[in-house]
Design an enzyme around this catalytic site. Structure first.
Site, mmCIF file in Angstrom:
data_model
loop_
_atom_site.group_PDB
_atom_site.id
_atom_site.type_symbol
_atom_site.label_atom_id
_atom_site.label_comp_id
_atom_site.label_asym_id
_atom_site.label_seq_id
_atom_site.Cartn_x
_atom_site.Cartn_y
_atom_site.Cartn_z
ATOM 1 N N GLU A 22 10.193 -39.551 2.802
ATOM 2 C CA GLU A 22 10.972 -38.486 2.173
ATOM 3 C C GLU A 22 10.876 -37.393 3.218
ATOM 4 O O GLU A 22 12.053 -36.693 3.497
ATOM 5 C CB GLU A 22 10.551 -38.277 0.799
ATOM 6 C CG GLU A 22 11.062 -37.050 0.194
ATOM 7 C CD GLU A 22 12.749 -37.383 0.041
ATOM 8 O OE1 GLU A 22 13.638 -36.991 0.508
ATOM 9 O OE2 GLU A 22 13.003 -38.204 -0.932
ATOM 10 N N LYS A 59 17.564 -37.063 12.430
ATOM 11 C CA LYS A 59 17.716 -36.837 10.861
ATOM 12 C C LYS A 59 18.974 -37.453 10.466
ATOM 13 O O LYS A 59 19.224 -38.039 9.345
ATOM 14 C CB LYS A 59 17.778 -35.663 10.556
ATOM 15 C CG LYS A 59 16.470 -34.780 10.742
ATOM 16 C CD LYS A 59 16.324 -33.417 10.593
ATOM 17 C CE LYS A 59 15.007 -32.774 10.914
ATOM 18 N NZ LYS A 59 15.004 -31.176 10.941
#
Ligand SMILES: NC(=O)c1ccc[n+]([C@@H]2O[C@H](COP(=O)([O-])OP(=O)(O)OC[C@H]3O[C@@H](n4cnc5c(N)ncnc54)[C@H](OP(=O)(O)O)[C@@H]3O)[C@@H](O)[C@H]2O)c1
Length: 440
Positions: free
Chosen positions: A136, A212
């Site tokens: 996460e 990302k």
């Protein structure tokens, strides 16, 4: 197969005690009571590792843990159930994760660079070994966007995803916008305050945001996306003047990460773009991050928070540890990789030059008659329609800035036109071309 003594705590070995490791450790210690209440069993730090571990001050409550400077001690310790890799990079971190999986231990990592490059292989190994893997914290620090995409809105079909995913570049851009200071001045200030690294390239050239976006696109579209699939451009060329012109047009400028599904495939980019000032993304200031997801069924959802920092990122790490600990206790490793699919066709990345957008072109010229005619001639030759010409008052004719906006144009034609313009002798530098996100 996983086996944990049901009578005891699930035990964690933390490898890496820098920003994120120290943040996670302080939460595991300071919030231990609530974590145990939520889990129904204790989550204990069994060992910690960093090269300079001997000199580290550890929070009260974890000072009795085993310390080591050799990560192998953590990975090979039969008492450790979960190895938490918080070193970063793609070298030793990969060795730690591979060895942990090999030793049958579950893994939690915050490592965007490694997972963006090798996540698919690592997940395959984890699944084959029957261990749990969680990541996460690898995107947008404190925003639980992995969980959103894998669970919260996984029933939707994602059409587009937009993000401000690099806090350093957003801090720099919003400071230029607010104070009218030059890029170099703001970067130096960001470095002094610890928002930017001594070598700022990964942040300001878009590489960190690219890792990302690769991970988020894989999660959103169930596709194998490599960082090299993503067109990437940084923020070095932006000036206070660009914000003034953008404001005149009703826009601001952000380093925008975008993944859009089109009938031909996926368009992926990390680049500075004009975004309307009245959109929610334009309100993302300073070092904050945000992600805007557009689904076919659920329409728009928006996620906002701190993208970095010891505690926001530490929360993501600790929450992953709790989820993995629950899965260990219940004997249910997560068996589906977010990178599960081979190329699906519909979500295949396609070249960014195929996209059609409106454009902002900023010029700096030695003033003389015929400039607009010369530029308009090049645009006409490419059948590109000029929308508007803007010129703010200027003191000098030696370095005169102005802006031309273009109607919707294919990026390939735009690039050809800009290349031709760059050869004109009255230009002080090649034109700056930024897409205008008129549809946000
Ligand atoms: N910083 C953030 O806010 C943030 C946000 C999201 C994700 N992340 C990710 O989180 C990870 C960690 O980032 P960070 O900012 O915490 O990094 P950092 O501050 O540089 O910390 C790295 C830690 O790893 C240790 N380390 C490095 N090489 C090692 C080795 N060979 N053996 C043992 N320990 C070693 C270092 O030990 P010594 O100090 O003893 O040398 C240090 O404690 C990275 O993958 C990063 O991308 C960071």
């Amino acid at each position: 197969m996983l086996s944990v003594n049901p009578g005891r705590a699930v035990r964690v070995g933390l490898v890496g005690l820098g920003n994120v490791g120290s943040g996670a450790l302080s939460i595991l210690s300071g919030n231990a009571g609530q974590i145990e209440a939520k889990l129904g069993f204790p989550l204990r730090v069994h060992s910690v590792c960093s090269r300079s571990v001997a000199g580290k001050e550890l929070p009260a409550g974890v000072d009795a843990v085993r310390r080591t400077a050799d990560w192998r001690d953590v990975v090979n310790d039969p008492e450790v159930d979960i190895v938490c890799e918080l070193i970063g990079g793609t070298g030793v971190a990969r060795e730690v994760i591979d060895a942990a999986i090999g030793a049958g231990k579950s893994v939690v990592t915050a490592n965007k660079e490694l997972m963006a490059l090798h996540g698919a292989d690592i997940w395959e190994k984890a699944i084959a070994a029957g261990i749990n893997l969680a990541m996460e914290a690898s995107v947008a620090g404190g925003i639980p966007i992995h969980t959103v995409l894998r669970e919260g809105i996984s029933g939707d079909r994602i059409q587009a995803l937009f993000g401000i995913l690099n806090g350093t570049s957003n801090y720099i851009l919003t400071a230029i916008e607010r104070h009218g200071s030059a890029f170099e001045t703001v970067l130096a200030e960001a470095q002094r305050l610890g928002y930017a690294e001594a070598d700022p390239s990964a942040d300001i050239d878009g590489l960190d945001a690219r890792s990302k976006l690769a991970l988020l696109s894989a999660l959103a579209f169930g596709e194998r996306i490599a960082p090299s699939d993503i067109y990437t451009e940084g923020i070095r060329r932006l000036t206070p003047l660009d914000f003034q012109y953008a404001h005149q047009l009703g826009y601001t400028i952000r380093l925008l990460c975008a993944a859009r599904q089109t009938p031909e495939g996926l368009l992926l980019s990390v680049r500075p773009a004009l975004i309307p000032r009245d959109t929610i993304l334009a309100g993302v200031q300073g070092a904050y991050n945000a992600i805007w997801v557009r689904g076919e069924y659920g329409a728009d959802t928006f996620y906002y928070g701190r993208g970095a920092g010891p505690h926001p990122t530490g929360v993501a790490v600790v929450s992953d540890l709790m989820r993995v600990a629950r899965e260990i206790r219940n004997g249910s490793p997560e068996r589906v990789s977010p990178f599960a699919h081979a190329r699906l066709g519909a979500y295949r990345p396609i070249p960014i030059t195929l996209q059609r957008r409106a454009w902002y072109l900023r010029f700096r010229v030695h003033d003389r008659p015929g400039i607009i005619a010369a530029l308009a001639g090049i645009l006409a030759g490419k059948k590109v329609s000029l929308d508007a010409v803007l010129q703010l008052p200027s003191d000098t004719k030696e370095d005169l800035p102005f802006v031309i906006t273009l109607e919707t144009t294919c990026e390939a034609d735009l690039r050809d036109a800009v290349e031709q313009m760059a050869a004109l002798d009255f230009l002080k530098e090649p034109p700056l071309a930024l897409p205008m996100e008129t549809s946000l």
